[in-house]
Design an enzyme around this catalytic site. Sequence first.
Site, PDB file in Angstrom:
ATOM      1  N   ARG A  38      -9.479 -17.721 -72.490  1.00 53.73           N
ATOM      2  CA  ARG A  38      -9.169 -16.889 -71.324  1.00 53.73           C
ATOM      3  C   ARG A  38      -7.726 -16.429 -71.467  1.00 53.73           C
ATOM      4  O   ARG A  38      -6.793 -17.230 -71.436  1.00 53.73           O
ATOM      5  CB  ARG A  38      -9.355 -17.668 -70.025  1.00 53.73           C
ATOM      6  CG  ARG A  38      -9.123 -16.831 -68.757  1.00 53.73           C
ATOM      7  CD  ARG A  38      -9.360 -17.687 -67.526  1.00 53.73           C
ATOM      8  NE  ARG A  38      -9.298 -16.894 -66.307  1.00 53.73           N
ATOM      9  CZ  ARG A  38      -8.184 -16.654 -65.620  1.00 53.73           C
ATOM     10  NH1 ARG A  38      -7.017 -17.148 -66.050  1.00 53.73           N
ATOM     11  NH2 ARG A  38      -8.208 -15.926 -64.520  1.00 53.73           N
ATOM     12  N   SER A 106     -19.038 -16.773 -63.042  1.00 49.72           N
ATOM     13  CA  SER A 106     -18.269 -17.421 -61.982  1.00 49.72           C
ATOM     14  C   SER A 106     -18.924 -17.127 -60.637  1.00 49.72           C
ATOM     15  O   SER A 106     -19.301 -15.982 -60.363  1.00 49.72           O
ATOM     16  CB  SER A 106     -16.828 -16.890 -61.953  1.00 49.72           C
ATOM     17  OG  SER A 106     -16.126 -17.268 -63.111  1.00 49.72           O
ATOM     18  N   LYS A 135      -5.805 -19.217 -60.655  1.00 47.36           N
ATOM     19  CA  LYS A 135      -6.294 -18.094 -59.836  1.00 47.36           C
ATOM     20  C   LYS A 135      -5.755 -18.271 -58.424  1.00 47.36           C
ATOM     21  O   LYS A 135      -6.484 -18.635 -57.497  1.00 47.36           O
ATOM     22  CB  LYS A 135      -7.825 -18.039 -59.839  1.00 47.36           C
ATOM     23  CG  LYS A 135      -8.429 -17.540 -61.130  1.00 47.36           C
ATOM     24  CD  LYS A 135      -9.903 -17.220 -60.961  1.00 47.36           C
ATOM     25  CE  LYS A 135     -10.497 -16.601 -62.212  1.00 47.36           C
ATOM     26  NZ  LYS A 135     -11.926 -16.246 -62.042  1.00 47.36           N
TER      27      LYS A 135
END
Length: 211
Positions: A38, A106, A135
Amino acid sequence: MKDFRLYAITGEQFHPGRDLIEVMEEAIMGGADILQLRDKHSGREELLRKAKDLRVLTRKHGVTFIVNDHVDIALEAEADGIHLGQGDMPLTEARKLVGGKIIGISTHAIEEALAAEEQGADYIGVGPVYPTATKAEAAPVSLSYVREVAARIRIPFVAIGGIKLDNVDAVLAAGTTRICAVSEIVGSSDVAGTCRAFIRKIEESRSRIWS
């Protein structure tokens, strides 16, 4: 897809000065059995280089390798699959491109989880369970969502978001048998040891559930 217990995601901002491959190999040595690249900042060339390096590493150890968001990078690097958020490419469109590769989605609400299951996701992420620097803009879903998914969803799911060694027992008690962590793993001064500690807790919980 192969079952997994501990899902480790790259987060180079949490280990400045340490090599990405070195850190992720330590995670594998500690028991992480699925890795995700990521990276929201690197350009395509750099991202592809990292993906190819991680593909070499994961093949060496027999670990599943997932690329976040970038279907083209996943295909070019021969990753095992991709992971998509709610705002990314639709699952049905991604399936046409990646064929039988793994697709993870997700989810933040049971409606999203049910839709992902119906559309053919191989697994879903459930979170963020707790507030997370990864996040910061995402509202925590709390343990109640983990319990709801455990009761209603049949495909594999992994709890993610703000999970640490000091709160993972509560997450496992909510019904998950798979844990994902970023900063707690890659930001640790003992990456392998942290992963081993997670694995011990997961296995203890699984033995209680399945006994």
